[in-house]
Design a protein around this motif. Structure first.
Motif, PDB file in Angstrom:
ATOM      1  N   PHE A 100       0.812  -1.398  -0.050  1.00 47.09           N
ATOM      2  CA  PHE A 100       0.033  -0.082   0.128  1.00 47.09           C
ATOM      3  C   PHE A 100       0.790   1.215  -0.043  1.00 47.09           C
ATOM      4  O   PHE A 100       1.910   1.213   0.844  1.00 47.09           O
ATOM      5  CB  PHE A 100      -1.034  -0.099   1.068  1.00 47.09           C
ATOM      6  CG  PHE A 100      -1.708   1.278   1.188  1.00 47.09           C
ATOM      7  CD1 PHE A 100      -3.034   1.327   0.509  1.00 47.09           C
ATOM      8  CD2 PHE A 100      -1.620   2.311   2.207  1.00 47.09           C
ATOM      9  CE1 PHE A 100      -3.950   2.421   0.497  1.00 47.09           C
ATOM     10  CE2 PHE A 100      -2.379   3.449   1.911  1.00 47.09           C
ATOM     11  CZ  PHE A 100      -3.393   3.391   1.185  1.00 47.09           C
ATOM     12  N   PRO A 101       0.624   2.189  -0.779  1.00 51.42           N
ATOM     13  CA  PRO A 101      -0.041   1.995  -1.915  1.00 51.42           C
ATOM     14  C   PRO A 101       0.293   1.471  -2.958  1.00 51.42           C
ATOM     15  O   PRO A 101       1.599   1.166  -3.025  1.00 51.42           O
ATOM     16  CB  PRO A 101      -0.408   3.730  -2.343  1.00 51.42           C
ATOM     17  CG  PRO A 101       1.019   4.324  -2.008  1.00 51.42           C
ATOM     18  CD  PRO A 101       1.401   3.407  -0.780  1.00 51.42           C
ATOM     19  N   LEU A 102      -0.662   0.689  -4.033  1.00 49.94           N
ATOM     20  CA  LEU A 102      -0.021  -0.259  -5.107  1.00 49.94           C
ATOM     21  C   LEU A 102       0.479   0.812  -6.078  1.00 49.94           C
ATOM     22  O   LEU A 102      -0.392   1.815  -6.683  1.00 49.94           O
ATOM     23  CB  LEU A 102      -1.231  -0.855  -5.717  1.00 49.94           C
ATOM     24  CG  LEU A 102      -1.675  -2.155  -5.295  1.00 49.94           C
ATOM     25  CD1 LEU A 102      -3.029  -2.643  -5.801  1.00 49.94           C
ATOM     26  CD2 LEU A 102      -0.739  -3.146  -5.220  1.00 49.94           C
ATOM     27  N   THR A 103       1.560   0.567  -6.683  1.00 49.20           N
ATOM     28  CA  THR A 103       2.258   1.378  -7.690  1.00 49.20           C
ATOM     29  C   THR A 103       2.090   0.607  -9.165  1.00 49.20           C
ATOM     30  O   THR A 103       2.652   1.326  -9.783  1.00 49.20           O
ATOM     31  CB  THR A 103       3.720   1.869  -7.283  1.00 49.20           C
ATOM     32  OG1 THR A 103       4.359   0.662  -6.995  1.00 49.20           O
ATOM     33  CG2 THR A 103       3.572   2.644  -5.997  1.00 49.20           C
ATOM     34  N   LYS A 104       2.155  -0.671  -9.105  1.00 53.07           N
ATOM     35  CA  LYS A 104       2.055  -1.609 -10.258  1.00 53.07           C
ATOM     36  C   LYS A 104       0.960  -2.566  -9.612  1.00 53.07           C
ATOM     37  O   LYS A 104       0.748  -3.023  -8.733  1.00 53.07           O
ATOM     38  CB  LYS A 104       3.496  -2.103 -10.418  1.00 53.07           C
ATOM     39  CG  LYS A 104       4.157  -2.670  -9.468  1.00 53.07           C
ATOM     40  CD  LYS A 104       5.568  -3.237  -9.802  1.00 53.07           C
ATOM     41  CE  LYS A 104       6.084  -4.042  -8.581  1.00 53.07           C
ATOM     42  NZ  LYS A 104       7.668  -4.524  -9.257  1.00 53.07           N
ATOM     43  N   PRO A 105       0.705  -3.319 -11.249  1.00 56.83           N
ATOM     44  CA  PRO A 105      -0.252  -4.337 -10.858  1.00 56.83           C
ATOM     45  C   PRO A 105       0.197  -5.468  -9.879  1.00 56.83           C
ATOM     46  O   PRO A 105       1.513  -5.836 -10.239  1.00 56.83           O
ATOM     47  CB  PRO A 105      -0.499  -4.902 -12.348  1.00 56.83           C
ATOM     48  CG  PRO A 105      -0.141  -3.764 -13.074  1.00 56.83           C
ATOM     49  CD  PRO A 105       0.728  -2.995 -12.499  1.00 56.83           C
ATOM     50  N   PHE A 106      -0.654  -6.007  -9.012  1.00 58.69           N
ATOM     51  CA  PHE A 106      -0.178  -7.052  -8.306  1.00 58.69           C
ATOM     52  C   PHE A 106      -0.896  -8.090  -8.519  1.00 58.69           C
ATOM     53  O   PHE A 106      -2.162  -8.289  -8.566  1.00 58.69           O
ATOM     54  CB  PHE A 106      -0.682  -6.535  -6.732  1.00 58.69           C
ATOM     55  CG  PHE A 106      -0.037  -7.516  -5.662  1.00 58.69           C
ATOM     56  CD1 PHE A 106       1.218  -7.316  -5.205  1.00 58.69           C
ATOM     57  CD2 PHE A 106      -0.837  -8.548  -4.972  1.00 58.69           C
ATOM     58  CE1 PHE A 106       1.732  -8.286  -4.021  1.00 58.69           C
ATOM     59  CE2 PHE A 106      -0.424  -9.365  -4.169  1.00 58.69           C
ATOM     60  CZ  PHE A 106       0.874  -9.185  -3.819  1.00 58.69           C
ATOM     61  N   VAL A 107      -0.309  -9.354  -8.977  1.00 55.79           N
ATOM     62  CA  VAL A 107      -0.855 -10.652  -9.396  1.00 55.79           C
ATOM     63  C   VAL A 107      -0.660 -11.891  -8.484  1.00 55.79           C
ATOM     64  O   VAL A 107       0.470 -12.018  -8.249  1.00 55.79           O
ATOM     65  CB  VAL A 107      -0.742 -10.648 -10.683  1.00 55.79           C
ATOM     66  CG1 VAL A 107      -1.213 -12.113 -11.478  1.00 55.79           C
ATOM     67  CG2 VAL A 107      -0.806  -9.592 -11.868  1.00 55.79           C
ATOM     68  N   SER A 108      -1.599 -12.245  -8.058  1.00 61.67           N
ATOM     69  CA  SER A 108      -1.582 -13.893  -7.417  1.00 61.67           C
ATOM     70  C   SER A 108      -2.103 -14.967  -7.891  1.00 61.67           C
ATOM     71  O   SER A 108      -3.187 -14.804  -8.484  1.00 61.67           O
ATOM     72  CB  SER A 108      -2.027 -13.822  -5.895  1.00 61.67           C
ATOM     73  OG  SER A 108      -3.446 -13.289  -5.811  1.00 61.67           O
ATOM     74  N   PHE A 109      -1.263 -16.190  -7.753  1.00 63.62           N
ATOM     75  CA  PHE A 109      -1.763 -17.380  -8.453  1.00 63.62           C
ATOM     76  C   PHE A 109      -1.981 -18.346  -7.121  1.00 63.62           C
ATOM     77  O   PHE A 109      -1.251 -18.246  -6.334  1.00 63.62           O
ATOM     78  CB  PHE A 109      -0.718 -17.954  -9.135  1.00 63.62           C
ATOM     79  CG  PHE A 109      -0.339 -17.186 -10.705  1.00 63.62           C
ATOM     80  CD1 PHE A 109      -0.922 -17.911 -11.827  1.00 63.62           C
ATOM     81  CD2 PHE A 109       0.348 -15.843 -10.584  1.00 63.62           C
ATOM     82  CE1 PHE A 109      -0.819 -17.421 -12.880  1.00 63.62           C
ATOM     83  CE2 PHE A 109       0.357 -15.444 -12.157  1.00 63.62           C
ATOM     84  CZ  PHE A 109      -0.001 -16.085 -13.317  1.00 63.62           C
ATOM     85  N   GLY A 110      -3.098 -18.923  -7.516  1.00 67.36           N
ATOM     86  CA  GLY A 110      -3.797 -19.927  -6.467  1.00 67.36           C
ATOM     87  C   GLY A 110      -4.113 -20.977  -7.465  1.00 67.36           C
ATOM     88  O   GLY A 110      -4.292 -21.072  -8.579  1.00 67.36           O
ATOM     89  N   THR A 111      -4.352 -22.176  -6.627  1.00 64.76           N
ATOM     90  CA  THR A 111      -4.872 -23.414  -7.132  1.00 64.76           C
ATOM     91  C   THR A 111      -5.692 -24.245  -6.365  1.00 64.76           C
ATOM     92  O   THR A 111      -5.680 -24.239  -5.183  1.00 64.76           O
ATOM     93  CB  THR A 111      -3.677 -24.266  -7.736  1.00 64.76           C
ATOM     94  OG1 THR A 111      -4.205 -25.347  -8.603  1.00 64.76           O
ATOM     95  CG2 THR A 111      -2.704 -25.001  -6.600  1.00 64.76           C
ATOM     96  N   GLU A 112      -6.774 -24.997  -6.964  1.00 66.12           N
ATOM     97  CA  GLU A 112      -7.812 -25.889  -6.176  1.00 66.12           C
ATOM     98  C   GLU A 112      -7.306 -27.282  -6.949  1.00 66.12           C
ATOM     99  O   GLU A 112      -7.444 -27.179  -8.269  1.00 66.12           O
ATOM    100  CB  GLU A 112      -8.994 -25.590  -6.257  1.00 66.12           C
ATOM    101  CG  GLU A 112      -9.257 -24.115  -5.704  1.00 66.12           C
ATOM    102  CD  GLU A 112     -10.933 -23.993  -5.959  1.00 66.12           C
ATOM    103  OE1 GLU A 112     -11.509 -24.316  -6.305  1.00 66.12           O
ATOM    104  OE2 GLU A 112     -10.906 -22.521  -5.644  1.00 66.12           O
ATOM    105  N   ILE A 113      -7.151 -28.250  -6.188  1.00 66.35           N
ATOM    106  CA  ILE A 113      -6.585 -29.641  -6.927  1.00 66.35           C
ATOM    107  C   ILE A 113      -7.338 -30.624  -6.222  1.00 66.35           C
ATOM    108  O   ILE A 113      -7.555 -30.702  -5.040  1.00 66.35           O
ATOM    109  CB  ILE A 113      -5.281 -30.034  -6.782  1.00 66.35           C
ATOM    110  CG1 ILE A 113      -4.192 -29.006  -7.284  1.00 66.35           C
ATOM    111  CG2 ILE A 113      -4.842 -31.329  -7.219  1.00 66.35           C
ATOM    112  CD1 ILE A 113      -2.661 -29.281  -7.316  1.00 66.35           C
TER     113      ILE A 113
END
Length: 137
Positions: A36-49
């Motif tokens: 905070f504050p966001l200065t660039k796109p923040f991308v998170s990867f998750g999975t359900e198996i």
């Protein structure tokens, strides 16, 4: 050695992509908080198996289904329109990086404003083709 989920494989490919340079890309399980504050796109990867089931020709393996979830957040100043543009760019690049042709569907939620971190965010679900895993694979 732990077998990587397809979401982890795609996250690593995304980190190396020149088209996604400038985005902060993380695994949702690393407990990294959105800056905070966001200065660039923040991308998170998750999975359900999910494991189980029977596949003809795969008698010694386990049928494995996986859903990859990718969340993207941008700062309040970027606005909802730019959040959607980044999401579209991300979807196009992940589809191009899908060398294994596992992605069979994708659906994006609505762009929402998250007051707790003053950002716009979208959640995208990627349906992946089931695979048969053997032993420690």
């Amino acid at each position: 050695m732990k077998k990587l989920s397809y979401a982890e494989i795609m996250m690593n490919r995304a980190k190396e992509s020149q088209k996604l340079y400038g985005m902060e890309i993380v695994d949702e399980n690393n407990n990294k908080k959105i800056p905070f504050p966001l200065t660039k796109p923040f991308v998170s990867f998750g999975t359900e198996i999910e494991e189980g089931g029977f596949l003809v020709g795969c008698e010694d393996g386990i049928l494995t289904a996986e859903t990859m979830t990718v969340n993207i957040a941008v700062g309040e100043k970027e606005g909802a329109e730019n959040c959607r543009k980044y999401a579209e760019q991300l979807c196009m690049e992940l589809t191009a990086l899908d060398n294994d042709k596992r992605i069979i569907s994708l659906s994006a939620g609505k762009c929402v404003f998250d007051e707790s971190v003053l950002c716009y965010r979208i959640s995208i679900r990627f349906g992946l083709r089931e695979i048969c895993r053997y032993g420690g694979e």
